[in-house]
Structure formats: structure tokens, C-alpha cells
Scaffold this active site. Sequence first.
Site, mmCIF file in Angstrom:
data_model
loop_
_atom_site.group_PDB
_atom_site.id
_atom_site.type_symbol
_atom_site.label_atom_id
_atom_site.label_comp_id
_atom_site.label_asym_id
_atom_site.label_seq_id
_atom_site.Cartn_x
_atom_site.Cartn_y
_atom_site.Cartn_z
ATOM 1 N N CYS A 170 3.671 11.504 -0.050
ATOM 2 C CA CYS A 170 2.695 10.438 0.163
ATOM 3 C C CYS A 170 3.213 9.481 1.238
ATOM 4 O O CYS A 170 4.421 9.304 1.404
ATOM 5 C CB CYS A 170 2.459 9.682 -1.147
ATOM 6 S SG CYS A 170 1.285 8.315 -1.036
ATOM 7 N N SER A 186 3.303 6.369 1.184
ATOM 8 C CA SER A 186 4.109 5.295 0.593
ATOM 9 C C SER A 186 5.584 5.679 0.506
ATOM 10 O O SER A 186 6.464 4.817 0.605
ATOM 11 C CB SER A 186 3.583 4.938 -0.798
ATOM 12 O OG SER A 186 2.293 4.382 -0.719
ATOM 13 N N HIS A 239 6.835 4.936 3.996
ATOM 14 C CA HIS A 239 7.014 3.496 4.193
ATOM 15 C C HIS A 239 8.299 3.012 3.511
ATOM 16 O O HIS A 239 9.029 2.172 4.046
ATOM 17 C CB HIS A 239 5.819 2.721 3.632
ATOM 18 C CG HIS A 239 4.566 2.874 4.435
ATOM 19 N ND1 HIS A 239 4.567 3.133 5.780
ATOM 20 C CD2 HIS A 239 3.253 2.783 4.069
ATOM 21 C CE1 HIS A 239 3.325 3.196 6.224
ATOM 22 N NE2 HIS A 239 2.518 3.004 5.206
ATOM 23 N N HIS A 265 6.699 10.162 -5.916
ATOM 24 C CA HIS A 265 5.949 9.584 -7.035
ATOM 25 C C HIS A 265 4.664 10.347 -7.346
ATOM 26 O O HIS A 265 3.822 9.854 -8.083
ATOM 27 C CB HIS A 265 5.606 8.121 -6.718
ATOM 28 C CG HIS A 265 4.749 7.933 -5.507
ATOM 29 N ND1 HIS A 265 5.233 8.015 -4.231
ATOM 30 C CD2 HIS A 265 3.421 7.695 -5.389
ATOM 31 C CE1 HIS A 265 4.256 7.819 -3.371
ATOM 32 N NE2 HIS A 265 3.137 7.636 -4.048
ATOM 33 N N CYS A 289 -1.139 10.317 -7.733
ATOM 34 C CA CYS A 289 -1.258 9.172 -6.822
ATOM 35 C C CYS A 289 -2.455 9.299 -5.895
ATOM 36 O O CYS A 289 -3.495 8.709 -6.096
ATOM 37 C CB CYS A 289 0.011 8.967 -6.002
ATOM 38 S SG CYS A 289 -0.102 7.570 -4.851
#
Length: 373
Positions: free
Chosen positions: A47, A49, A52, A69, A175
Site C-alpha cells: 500500500c 501508506s 510513505h 498492514h 486496507c
Amino acid sequence: MESAGQVIKCKAAVTWEKDAPFSIEEIEVAPPKAHEVRIKLIATGICRSDDHSLEGKFAAVKFPVILGHEGVGIVESIGDGVKDIKPGDKVIPLVAPQCGKCQCCKDPRTNRCLTRLKRQFGLMSDGTSRFTCRGKQIYHFMNTSTFTEYTVVEEMAVAKIDDNATMDSVCLIGCGFSTGYGSALNTAKVHPESTCAIFGLGGIGLAVIMGCKIAGAARIIGVDINPDKFDIAKELGATECINPNDYDKPVAEMILEQTGGGVDYAFECVGHAETMLAALHSSHFAFGTTVIIGASASTLSFDPMILLSGRTLKSSSFGGWKSRLEVPKLVSDYLAKKFDLEKLVTHRLPFQKISEGFDLLHSGKCIRTILKF
């Protein structure tokens, strides 16, 4: 299982410091303590995220850490006091835990959980980690840490799913898919015959499109600077797509002109302040709703008069789903073919090729890459 109560040695992708490459290491995973569950991961998605966090954009992320995640796996063992989960269960670790007892968990207006928010990011409830590597403590990530063959999560951060669930693309419900899909259905509450604009056509943005279509939106506009994503966006329900680089005026202005004053619903799925403002300005001045989904460390600044005219600005975390209650239902809906997760998967790689998966993410050539253990 024979490994219950024992330390498990396994492979994991450890990030030792910000911007460091993934290092495939042998780690030790401690047994679960009270109200904890140890999971053997089968698959995990990559993902934005995670990327990041790898770049150090989120101050809460501590290094060294095991990221990831968006996973699915099988329960290996449980700690004392775990009631609803048993070894052998198929489960999805939850980025949005649900204790079921706090004020927020009992309130239908939110899917946040005060119990988890009050605890230290990167550690279990007792303030320690279950991961060690080379004699050093390794931090957890977003209650899950799925870039490892085994992980330990708290009972409130795991959802038991249907035994018939496929142990692959269903990880996206952990997610990306749930976040986008729920943002349309739960947060925005898209109504039939409405107009929608989706900024960013990655996995989350495409899931928003799927939600808007199911909700009965009449016009769904996809916005992205990568035209290679337009075909899949249209296949999933977009009625048209716009590349902001094709115009000599702001994309929000283009959308206002093409929709006769703005869309009913605008969704920001990128995580950039510029696209957040573009989404806000593209919504109808009197009744438009803008939902910010993309995670960002930047600051958003705008004239409050843009809201006083009648616009609404919202944010959405995990699509508004009460995770432990509704993730199993989403899996059941997937098995009932109410939506197709396979449309979001462009690449599958063995776990050891995790760096290649992130290269694909950076290239813009993939929607979701799934790593298989």
C-alpha cells in the site's frame, strides 16, 4: 500447534532506518501474551501508506520497524483470555482495531477506537514488542506488521473470516479496498443518480469507483495524471476520465464547467494538499461533499468561505467500517461476488521480491501488488 508458546524464527522485511532498503532478515517472534494472537501470514498487499512510512513522512513510525498492514493469514496460537479466535482460523489483521467497549466503538457515527488511540504507536499494549532481530527490538506497524512470515496482533486487531475465503486477494480487504469502497458507501453516502469525481486512480481510488457504481451514481469522473489507469477505471464504473495535464486551466475549473457547477461528491485518494484543494473546489458550492482519504503529512490551507456556502469536507479512515464486525461481512460479500477484488491486482510476487514490488508502485505500472509467503 507444536510451536504454541515457543519463540518462532522466521523471515521478515526489516526497515532499519528511514529511506533504508528492505532487508530480509531472520527475526524472532515471541509467543502472544494475554489477549494477543500470533498469525502465520499467507499474503500481503503493498500500500502507498507503507511507502510513505518508509520515507519517514509519518512521525509516529519508529525505526527499526516491520511495515505492512494489508494481510491475510492463519492463526498459529493465541494468548490467555482470547475468546473469539482459535488456532487454525483464517483471519485479517486490522489497521483499525475495535475494542467494542470504548465510547467510540459504541457510537455508530465513528469507527475509531479510543483504546488503541491511547496506546503507544509501534508497541503492544504492555509497551513492548514481540519482534527482535540481531538482538535489537523491532517496532510494530499499524497494529499489524504484515511484511513478515509471522506477526503478533492484539485480539481487538484481528477479524475472523469465512473458512472458504481465498488466501490471496482477500488481503486487500485489510486496507485499500475497504477504505475506498467504504468511503463512498459509508462516509459520503453516495446517492443514486449523483455525480462523483475521484482524484487518484490507484487501488483506493478504483475501490471508490466501485462503491460509487454500486451506490447508483450516474456520472463517475476519474482524475489522474497517468492515462494508463483510465481503461481499468472505466471497466470498474467510471463514465469518463480526465488527465489534468491535458488542460491549460485547473482541473477543478474543468470539472465545474463540465458538470454545471460541481459534483455531488469528490474523493481525494492521493494524499497531496494540491489534490485535496482541487477536490474541494470541484464539489458543488451549495451541497457538494468532499472526502479526504489519502494520508498526508502536509498542511491544508483554504478560505473558510468555501465551506460557508454549503460545501461539506469530511475525512475517511478505513472507509468508516467497524472493523471486527464488518470485515467478515465484506469477505462474505466478496465470496458472493458482489465485487471483484481481482480487478485491483496487477502483480503477484514472492515475498522475497518485496523491493521489486515497491519499484512497481513507484513506476505507476501497478494497481496492487500482492506478496505471497
